[in-house]
Design a protein around this motif. Structure first.
Motif, short mmCIF file in Angstrom:
data_model
loop_
_atom_site.label_atom_id
_atom_site.label_comp_id
_atom_site.label_asym_id
_atom_site.label_seq_id
_atom_site.Cartn_x
_atom_site.Cartn_y
_atom_site.Cartn_z
N ASN A 164 -6.08 -2.29 0.33
CA ASN A 164 -5.34 -1.25 0.48
C ASN A 164 -5.86 -0.03 1.28
O ASN A 164 -5.36 0.44 2.13
N ARG A 165 -7.27 0.01 0.86
CA ARG A 165 -7.90 1.09 1.71
C ARG A 165 -8.11 0.80 3.17
O ARG A 165 -8.12 1.71 4.01
N GLY A 166 -8.42 -0.57 3.24
CA GLY A 166 -8.46 -1.00 4.86
C GLY A 166 -7.17 -0.74 5.64
O GLY A 166 -7.26 -0.22 6.64
N TYR A 167 -6.24 -0.93 4.95
CA TYR A 167 -4.82 -0.84 5.65
C TYR A 167 -4.61 0.71 5.90
O TYR A 167 -4.25 1.28 6.89
N THR A 222 -0.15 -9.02 -5.37
CA THR A 222 -0.77 -7.70 -5.57
C THR A 222 -2.05 -7.98 -4.41
O THR A 222 -2.54 -8.94 -4.06
N HIS A 223 -2.70 -6.64 -4.03
CA HIS A 223 -3.42 -6.72 -2.98
C HIS A 223 -4.62 -5.74 -3.60
O HIS A 223 -4.50 -4.67 -4.25
N ASP A 232 5.84 6.15 4.20
CA ASP A 232 6.64 5.29 5.28
C ASP A 232 8.04 4.91 4.57
O ASP A 232 8.12 3.83 4.12
N PRO A 233 9.02 5.69 4.86
CA PRO A 233 10.31 5.42 4.25
C PRO A 233 11.27 4.13 4.94
O PRO A 233 12.25 3.80 4.45
N TYR A 234 10.52 3.76 5.99
CA TYR A 234 11.18 2.52 6.74
C TYR A 234 10.87 1.02 6.42
O TYR A 234 11.39 0.06 6.57
N ILE A 235 9.49 0.98 6.08
CA ILE A 235 8.87 -0.14 5.82
C ILE A 235 9.86 -1.29 4.71
O ILE A 235 9.93 -2.23 5.12
N ALA A 291 0.95 -1.28 0.09
CA ALA A 291 0.03 -0.05 0.04
C ALA A 291 0.91 1.30 -0.08
O ALA A 291 0.49 2.27 -0.66
N VAL A 292 1.94 1.32 0.70
CA VAL A 292 2.94 2.32 0.80
C VAL A 292 3.33 2.70 -0.72
O VAL A 292 3.43 3.70 -0.98
N GLU A 293 3.95 1.50 -1.12
CA GLU A 293 4.50 1.89 -2.71
C GLU A 293 3.25 2.31 -3.66
O GLU A 293 3.82 2.84 -4.86
N LYS A 294 2.00 2.04 -3.38
CA LYS A 294 1.06 2.42 -4.23
C LYS A 294 0.66 3.89 -4.10
O LYS A 294 0.10 4.68 -4.80
#
Ligand SMILES: C[S@@+](CC[C@H](N)C(=O)[O-])C[C@H]1O[C@@H](n2cnc3c(N)ncnc32)[C@H](O)[C@@H]1O
Length: 315
Positions: free
Chosen positions: A48-51, A42-43, A29-32, A21-24
């Motif tokens: 992704n919206r839930g996360y 893929t999700h 979040d530069p740390y994940i 989700a961060v990559e999308k």
């Protein structure tokens, strides 16, 4: 043991979903990416919206807690997995006095390894005169601790948090359990919740997990997890928003609130919702609603010091 392994594996799933989700572009979040390698799957947009709703709503409550205590507080992340909040709070200049993460040894040892070997992570923890003590499964620095413990074993947890991490029982303390308590028998999670309220006189609890699990959707979710030897032993507390709140109010907490994620989603800043809804198209909004009505955000407080914890809420 297979059962514990399956619970441990849920951390990789959560971390992969967050990284995806961060990559999308759902949030920054530069740390994940330093902690979890890129996955292959893929999700779906509703996942992704839930996360996004999960991460953002917890962040809102946590920042309100930090502001009402002016960061003169502690945070304990129970079943923290590969969470990166410690580093994000550092960047936002919102660090508590002490930030503690607890998880099973196989999880904490991997996290310690990643931290030790990634400059972007370790450099935020260390400063010239701070000594960092690292063992295979634990890490102790001035304001950051990773400890290996089973949340079902209260004496062990107490020893780690109070004796080894030197948590101050009189300092306002936020406990976070993000998709964790559902894996623990309800009676045991109640003992944990009771121990916290008995021990810390000024405390806030954020719990994110399943709700409305007694219907067909809940049964299908449990059947799917069973095929991976993963059991939701704590599902009885996830029957309704009421059962979620009662586990706090009947175990020493002054008050609790709980909202389905479908409601939480509508409480989030609308400009952000409009932005993330442009990232991916969604044909079936009904699927998203069904998923969101099976997760909830619960928060509870006990505020003997009167630092304003009663005022903390999503809106
Ligand atoms: C679904 S993952 C969530 C990880 C993290 N909280 C997040 O949301 O990204 C559940 C985590 O809880 C941990 N956990 C579950 N039961 C536990 C227990 N009894 N003691 C310690 N950790 C536990 C697992 O090892 C795993 O890391």
């Amino acid at each position: 043991m297979a059962c514990e392994d399956a619970v441990i594996a849920t951390n990789d799933d959560a971390a992969q979903c967050k990284r995806f989700a961060v990559e999308k572009g759902y949030w920054t979040d530069p740390y994940i990416s330093q902690i979890i390698p890129k996955g292959f799957s893929t999700h779906a947009p509703e996942i992704n919206r839930g996360y996004f709703a999960r991460v953002r709503s917890i962040q809102i409550l946590m920042e309100k807690f930090l502001k009402s205590t002016q960061c003169n507080c502690q945070i304990v992340n129970l079943g923290a997995g590969f969470d990166t909040t410690y580093w994000k709070l550092k960047d936002a200049a919102l660090s508590p006095k002490s930030f503690v993460e607890v998880d099973f040894p196989p999880v904490t040892s991997r996290k310690c390894h990643f931290i030790k070997t990634k400059k972007a992570l370790i450099e935020k923890i260390s400063s010239e005169d701070d000594e960092i003590m690292v063992s295979k499964t634990e890490m102790h620095a001035a304001d950051y601790h990773i400890v290996a413990a089973n949340l079902k074993n209260i004496p062990e947890l107490e020893k780690k948090l109070v004796t080894e991490c030197h948590l101050d029982k009189d300092l306002p303390t936020l406990f976070l359990a993000e998709c964790v308590l559902v894996y623990i028998e309800t009676e045991r999670s109640q003992q944990l919740i009771r121990w916290i309220s008995d021990t810390f006189n000024t405390a806030f609890f954020i719990n994110y997990e399943q709700v409305n699990m007694m219907d067909r959707f809940g049964q299908v979710m449990m059947d799917n997890l069973k095929t991976r030897d993963c059991y939701l032993h704590g599902v009885s507390a996830c029957a309704s928003l009421d059962t979620q709140m009662k586990r706090f109010t009947s175990n020493g907490w002054t008050s609790a609130d709980s909202l389905e994620i479908s409601t939480v989603y509508n409480c989030l800043p609308q400009a952000e919702i409009q932005r993330i809804e442009r990232i991916e198209m969604m044909d079936e909004r009904e699927l998203m609603h069904q998923l969101f009505s099976h997760y909830c955000l619960t928060w509870a407080y006990r505020d003997l010091k009167d630092v304003g914890l009663a005022q903390i809420g999503l809106t």
